[in-house]
Scaffold this motif. Structure first.
Motif, mmCIF file in Angstrom:
data_model
loop_
_atom_site.group_PDB
_atom_site.id
_atom_site.type_symbol
_atom_site.label_atom_id
_atom_site.label_comp_id
_atom_site.label_asym_id
_atom_site.label_seq_id
_atom_site.Cartn_x
_atom_site.Cartn_y
_atom_site.Cartn_z
ATOM 1 N N GLY A 43 0.739 -1.058 -0.085
ATOM 2 C CA GLY A 43 -0.021 0.051 0.021
ATOM 3 C C GLY A 43 0.698 1.480 -0.076
ATOM 4 N N LEU A 44 1.634 1.325 0.567
ATOM 5 C CA LEU A 44 2.822 2.673 1.102
ATOM 6 C C LEU A 44 3.424 2.808 -0.458
ATOM 7 C CD1 LEU A 44 3.730 1.946 4.545
ATOM 8 C CD2 LEU A 44 1.780 3.949 3.745
ATOM 9 N N THR A 45 3.994 1.488 -1.254
ATOM 10 C CA THR A 45 4.818 1.631 -2.553
ATOM 11 C C THR A 45 3.731 2.466 -3.085
ATOM 12 O OG1 THR A 45 6.033 0.270 -1.657
ATOM 13 C CG2 THR A 45 5.908 0.313 -3.861
ATOM 14 N N ALA A 46 2.590 2.135 -3.268
ATOM 15 C CA ALA A 46 1.240 2.413 -3.940
ATOM 16 C C ALA A 46 1.283 3.545 -3.997
ATOM 17 C CB ALA A 46 0.105 1.276 -4.105
ATOM 18 N N MET A 47 1.852 4.060 -3.013
ATOM 19 C CA MET A 47 1.583 6.035 -2.720
ATOM 20 C C MET A 47 2.413 6.243 -2.720
ATOM 21 S SD MET A 47 -1.798 6.288 -1.649
ATOM 22 C CE MET A 47 -2.312 5.543 -3.310
ATOM 23 N N GLY A 48 3.777 5.735 -4.177
ATOM 24 C CA GLY A 48 5.009 6.514 -3.753
ATOM 25 C C GLY A 48 5.952 6.322 -3.218
ATOM 26 N N ALA A 49 5.855 5.932 -2.287
ATOM 27 C CA ALA A 49 7.030 5.840 -0.884
ATOM 28 C C ALA A 49 8.354 4.628 -1.581
ATOM 29 C CB ALA A 49 6.397 4.927 0.092
ATOM 30 N N SER A 50 9.083 5.410 -1.229
ATOM 31 C CA SER A 50 11.118 4.489 -1.865
ATOM 32 C C SER A 50 10.438 3.614 -0.700
ATOM 33 C CB SER A 50 11.768 6.057 -1.349
ATOM 34 O OG SER A 50 11.671 6.257 -0.139
ATOM 35 N N GLN A 51 11.551 2.738 -0.919
ATOM 36 C CA GLN A 51 12.630 1.771 0.117
ATOM 37 C C GLN A 51 12.209 2.488 1.289
ATOM 38 O OE1 GLN A 51 15.368 -1.459 -0.958
ATOM 39 N NE2 GLN A 51 15.486 -1.552 1.593
ATOM 40 N N ALA A 52 13.108 3.575 1.638
ATOM 41 C CA ALA A 52 13.448 3.507 3.027
ATOM 42 C C ALA A 52 11.608 4.807 3.507
ATOM 43 C CB ALA A 52 14.163 4.914 2.818
ATOM 44 N N GLN A 53 11.060 5.350 3.460
ATOM 45 C CA GLN A 53 9.983 6.054 3.407
ATOM 46 C C GLN A 53 9.110 4.704 3.630
ATOM 47 O OE1 GLN A 53 8.749 8.020 0.221
ATOM 48 N NE2 GLN A 53 9.771 10.127 0.835
ATOM 49 N N ALA A 54 9.271 3.471 2.880
ATOM 50 C CA ALA A 54 8.099 2.138 3.137
ATOM 51 C C ALA A 54 8.398 1.715 4.595
ATOM 52 C CB ALA A 54 8.068 1.475 1.492
ATOM 53 N N ALA A 55 10.096 1.402 4.492
ATOM 54 C CA ALA A 55 10.108 0.944 6.197
ATOM 55 C C ALA A 55 10.318 2.225 7.259
ATOM 56 C CB ALA A 55 11.845 0.890 5.515
ATOM 57 N N SER A 56 10.173 3.136 6.882
ATOM 58 C CA SER A 56 9.857 4.011 8.031
ATOM 59 C C SER A 56 8.356 4.087 8.484
ATOM 60 C CB SER A 56 10.086 5.341 7.489
ATOM 61 O OG SER A 56 9.577 6.560 8.652
ATOM 62 N N GLY A 57 8.144 3.585 7.322
ATOM 63 C CA GLY A 57 5.953 4.008 7.654
ATOM 64 C C GLY A 57 5.980 2.629 8.367
ATOM 65 N N LEU A 58 6.557 1.486 7.611
ATOM 66 C CA LEU A 58 5.875 0.159 9.008
ATOM 67 C C LEU A 58 6.526 0.089 10.111
ATOM 68 C CD1 LEU A 58 5.114 -2.656 8.125
ATOM 69 C CD2 LEU A 58 7.231 -3.827 7.720
ATOM 70 N N MET A 59 7.272 0.647 10.374
ATOM 71 C CA MET A 59 8.120 1.042 11.384
ATOM 72 C C MET A 59 7.289 2.112 12.377
ATOM 73 S SD MET A 59 11.640 2.628 12.671
ATOM 74 C CE MET A 59 11.301 4.152 11.933
ATOM 75 N N ALA A 60 7.012 2.961 12.197
ATOM 76 C CA ALA A 60 5.923 4.277 12.686
ATOM 77 C C ALA A 60 4.970 3.467 13.100
ATOM 78 C CB ALA A 60 5.544 5.288 12.064
ATOM 79 N N LEU A 61 4.459 2.979 12.020
ATOM 80 C CA LEU A 61 2.675 1.850 12.586
ATOM 81 C C LEU A 61 3.085 0.926 13.499
ATOM 82 C CD1 LEU A 61 1.937 1.459 8.707
ATOM 83 C CD2 LEU A 61 0.169 3.282 10.522
ATOM 84 N N SER A 62 4.037 0.253 13.702
ATOM 85 C CA SER A 62 4.130 -0.397 14.569
ATOM 86 C C SER A 62 4.594 -0.463 15.602
ATOM 87 C CB SER A 62 5.536 -1.424 14.448
ATOM 88 O OG SER A 62 4.962 -2.542 12.792
ATOM 89 N N ILE A 63 5.430 0.471 15.772
ATOM 90 C CA ILE A 63 5.604 1.039 17.186
ATOM 91 C C ILE A 63 4.759 2.041 18.272
ATOM 92 C CG2 ILE A 63 6.778 3.446 19.070
ATOM 93 C CD1 ILE A 63 10.141 2.818 16.212
ATOM 94 N N SER A 64 3.862 2.535 17.250
ATOM 95 C CA SER A 64 2.876 3.331 17.303
ATOM 96 C C SER A 64 1.282 2.474 17.729
ATOM 97 C CB SER A 64 2.326 4.412 16.511
ATOM 98 O OG SER A 64 3.104 5.268 15.790
ATOM 99 N N MET A 65 1.383 1.995 17.130
ATOM 100 C CA MET A 65 0.006 0.694 17.277
ATOM 101 C C MET A 65 0.768 0.177 18.909
ATOM 102 S SD MET A 65 0.203 -2.072 14.541
ATOM 103 C CE MET A 65 0.635 -3.500 14.620
#
Length: 401
Positions: A43-65
């Motif tokens: 999903g994040l990649t489809a929105m235009g996220a780079s590999q670093a941004q997708a990893a950041s998004g996955l990390m942010a979600l995991s830690i936040s939840m």
């Protein structure tokens, strides 16, 4: 009796901890992460996220939840399980790249999070979401999920040996224990990638996730095409069912504050790429049921423990994202599709169960599944709009004398 009103046998929070609850929490976190992290990255990649941004998004979600689960469970002493919005990520994967790229998606995530906060604080908005006809919401969700659910079939066509190995593993494990079917398929996929893909070129620095702050951009198309559908899908397929799971197991938390707090954690994760933090539905049953602990008043430690493990899994987001980026995309899509089969089946059934609203639901499903957007607005919005018009016309006809 409401389990939240019961006292621990010796009155302390730490004394309520048990190895059984910890095991249930670990299982919930593992199943939640392993079953759907590929969908998040898609999903994040489809929105235009780079590999670093997708990893950041996955990390942010995991830690936040994870932090959200720890906070809510210990505060309420109820097993409040938290997850990311897997249907929401599938929505992003089925949505065309927004004009303006990932910053526009970040702006939409922030708007969606703000709407979730408002829905918890302002009851009319929560009631408005609940008032959207269930067949239309289910049909929109089914249309969003269809594309990824077709990926396992496409994987067999493109890579027959590997695709069949993944699907056969999923089917055999599901025969005995459905809960472990997708994690088992993920494990087989990891083995296939390790044996067939050259991962020696991966940058070691990329394996450790780095938070990437993205400045948001707010556009009308992002609001209508991403934020509103993401808000509706998250509320209808995650938050409301999450409350229902707790109620079935005898817990009666006030929904409003829970919605608002998950919305706040979404706002915290969004600038770093996280799309939605919400109540868990499937893994909630693992923490709220009798398997977590015979004593209902001690099960909250299962949800709190799952939060701890989510935080730890989040630290491995960089390695997970880098590994996936080196793999054939169709294999990752296949695993993501298998993870969404249950949600797709439930949504499709909910869409067509009522014969009176079936036509409106089918129109919603077809328009959404087409993926066609207009004016930069995704098909999910147009599907809900088209189905809503037919729904209103049908009910108006019935009300005429």
């Amino acid at each position: 009796m409401n389990p939240s009103s019961q006292q621990d046998s010796d009155g302390g929070t730490l004394s309520a901890f048990s190895p059984q609850a910890m095991a249930a929490g670990l299982l919930a976190a593992f199943v939640g992460f392993a079953s759907s992290f590929a969908v998040i990255i898609q999903g994040l990649t489809a929105m235009g996220a780079s590999q670093a941004q997708a990893a950041s998004g996955l990390m942010a979600l995991s830690i936040s939840m994870g932090l959200c689960a720890i906070y809510l469970s210990l505060r309420t002493r109820q097993p409040i399980s938290i997850a990311w919005s897997t249907p929401g990520a599938a929505l992003l994967a089925a949505t065309a790249l927004p004009e303006g790229g990932f910053p526009v998606a970040i702006g939409a995530f922030l708007i969606s999070g703000a709407l979730i906060v408002i829905a918890g604080l302002w009851k009319p908005l929560g009631r408005a979401v609940a008032a959207i006809p269930a067949p239309l919401v289910n049909a929109m969700l089914a249309g969003v999920l269809l594309g990824l659910c077709l990926a396992p079939v496409k994987a067999i066509a493109e890579a027959p040996t590997y695709g069949l190995a993944i699907i056969v593993t999923w089917a055999l494990v599901a025969k005995f224990r459905r809960l472990y079917a997708v994690p088992a398929a993920v494990l087989v996929t990891v083995i296939i990638i390790a044996l067939t893909t050259d991962v020696s070129h991966l940058d070691a620095a990329a394996l450790w996730p780095q938070p990437v702050l993205v400045m948001p951009e707010f556009t009308l198309s992002g609001l209508i095409g991403i934020a509103l559908p993401l808000f509706i899908v998250t509320m209808a397929s995650q938050n409301i069912p999450g409350i229902a799971v707790l109620n079935v197991n005898g817990y009666r938390p006030h929904p409003g504050p829970l919605f608002s707090i998950t919305g706040i954690f979404t706002l915290l994760a969004a600038p770093f790429g996280g799309h939605a933090v919400n109540l868990a539905a499937i893994t909630a049953a693992l923490c709220a049921g009798v398997d977590a602990h015979p004593d209902p008043a001690r099960r909250y430690w299962a949800a709190a423990t799952s939060g701890i493990f989510y935080v730890l899994f989040g630290l491995g987001a960089g390695a997970a994202t880098a590994f996936i980026s080196a793999a054939p995309p169709i294999l990752i899509q296949a695993v993501a599709g298998l993870a969404l089969f249950g949600a797709f089946g439930g949504a499709l059934l909910g869409a067509v169960t009522d014969p009176q609203d079936r036509e409106a639901a089918i129109i919603t499903f077809v328009v959404t599944a087409s993926g066609i957007g207009f004016f930069g607005i995704s098909g999910a919005f147009w599907g809900l709009l088209a189905g809503g018009a037919i729904y209103a016309l049908t009910h108006w006809r019935r009300s005429m004398p």
